[in-house]
Scaffold this active site. Structure first.
Site, short mmCIF file in Angstrom:
data_model
loop_
_atom_site.label_atom_id
_atom_site.label_comp_id
_atom_site.label_asym_id
_atom_site.label_seq_id
_atom_site.Cartn_x
_atom_site.Cartn_y
_atom_site.Cartn_z
N ASP A 183 1.19 -8.70 2.82
CA ASP A 183 -0.14 -8.71 3.43
C ASP A 183 -0.92 -9.73 2.62
O ASP A 183 -1.31 -9.45 1.49
CB ASP A 183 -0.77 -7.32 3.36
CG ASP A 183 -2.20 -7.30 3.88
OD1 ASP A 183 -2.75 -8.38 4.18
OD2 ASP A 183 -2.79 -6.20 3.96
N ASN A 229 -3.76 -11.05 3.51
CA ASN A 229 -5.18 -10.95 3.85
C ASN A 229 -5.76 -12.32 4.20
O ASN A 229 -6.89 -12.63 3.83
CB ASN A 229 -5.95 -10.28 2.70
CG ASN A 229 -6.01 -8.77 2.86
OD1 ASN A 229 -6.36 -8.27 3.93
ND2 ASN A 229 -5.60 -8.05 1.83
N GLU A 277 0.82 -1.22 0.00
CA GLU A 277 0.00 0.00 0.00
C GLU A 277 0.85 1.27 0.00
O GLU A 277 0.66 2.19 0.78
CB GLU A 277 -0.98 0.02 1.19
CG GLU A 277 -2.12 -0.97 1.04
CD GLU A 277 -3.34 -0.62 1.89
OE1 GLU A 277 -3.57 0.55 2.24
OE2 GLU A 277 -4.10 -1.57 2.18
#
Length: 351
Positions: free
Chosen positions: A238, A240, A91
């Protein structure tokens, strides 16, 4: 002395930050035989500053602490204090990489590489310590594009074609995988493959994440088994995916069964049952913390540093902030923590 009037609203400083105590473990760069790795989703400005984020996701966070300048300053302070050799970030806004992080980390001896997610204006960044590593090659991919165009994934692509609804969803995602092959500057025979990714986020997207990670692992097999035979892999990101997920099971065990419940994560009409495997022996270097993401409505372990258990071992894991520190301002992000995720940090050494 005459008083200087402040031009903007007076804001409280962060006070004690969640990372201050962590910095006590990372004052110095670790020795030549060791590698300090950081994996961190730093929360893109694109997502932090929306009305939805301010009112629904992070209503507990002081508005000024969600602003980019504030968070960037905190982030630079946090990252510089880790004295890391490898930093994998998710991100990362393109402008944040170019104008803020790359110059700041450059001053601390780190070279940065960036891979954009075409649709989102944010992406992945991998930094490596210049005096420990040099960059040999890069092998970045976008999952959807690789799936469609690389013969490496033809078998998976053909399987997926039998499930048009799922196929469409997978191909809509702009998720990417960043892969860098680095060489030790002190011992050129030592090479490592550093991978970084951010998988699809949706709570019901377990089946999509399984496809994405299958593509990632096939691609890594190509790099770390075919192009550079038996080179160790460090796979950060990440994902998720909690430790109970199919994706985590698949990464750690080397296979996923056709009847795993994650194939029907979004209901029967979007199930896509497949038997998948990969050749790596991967372990989670930082184990399975109670959480690496802590927001008002959710907390869980979503981030990992997976390492090649055959070639690397964990020297130390830098403890995560205490629950008390994380919840001082209710949840993350906060005035004393720049993201809704927590950085994972560990020191690895060659076996």
């Amino acid at each position: 002395p005459r008083e200087v009037e402040s031009s903007g609203p007076v804001e409280a400083g962060p006070g004690a930050c969640t990372f201050d105590s962590r910095h006590l473990y990372t004052k110095k760069v670790c020795g030549a035989g060791s590698v300090r790795v950081v994996s961190y989703n730093i929360l893109a400005d694109t997502y932090a500053q929306t009305e939805f984020s301010r009112t629904v996701l992070y209503p507990y966070c002081a508005p000024y602490a969600l602003e980019l300048d504030y968070r960037q300053n905190l982030l630079k302070k946090e990252l510089s204090g880790y004295s890391a050799d490898l930093v994998c970030l998710q991100e990362v806004d393109k402008s944040v990489f170019l104008d803020s992080l790359a110059p700041a980390l450059d001053a601390f001896g780190l070279e940065g590489l960036f891979k954009i997610k075409e649709k989102q204006h944010e992406g992945l960044a991998t930094f490596y310590r210049r005096d420990k590593f040099s960059l040999l090659t890069q092998h970045d991919i976008a999952f959807s594009e690789a799936l469609l165009s690389d013969p490496l994934h033809k078998e998976l692509c053909d399987k997926l074609a039998k499930y048009p609804l799922v196929q469409e969803k997978v191909l809509q995602r702009s998720s990417v995988l960043q892969v860098s092959v680095l060489q030790s500057t002190t011992d050129p025979s030592r090479k490592i493959c550093v991978a970084n990714t951010h998988l699809y986020w949706h709570p019901k997207g377990g089946n999509i994440r399984l496809i994405q990670i299958a593509v990632a692992l096939s691609h890594l097999k190509h790099v770390a088994c075919d192009l550079y035979p038996s080179i160790p892999v460090i796979f950060c990101g990440d994902f998720n995916s909690t430790p109970s997920s199919g994706t985590y099971t698949f990464i750690k065990s080397g296979g996923i069964a056709e009847d795993h419940e994650d194939w029907v994560s979004n209901g029967e009409e979007e199930s896509c049952n497949m038997l998948l495997s990969h050749p790596f022996k991967l372990q989670s270097a930082c184990g399975e913390p109670a959480y690496t993401n802590y927001v008002g409505g959710f907390h869980g372990c979503l981030d990992y540093i997976f390492i090649d258990g055959n070639a690397l071992e964990v020297e130390q894991v830098i403890p995560l902030p205490s629950h008390e520190e994380v919840t001082t301002h209710q949840a993350l992000p906060s005035v004393s923590h720049p993201s809704d995720h927590i950085a994972l940090i560990c020191d690895l050494k060659w076996k």
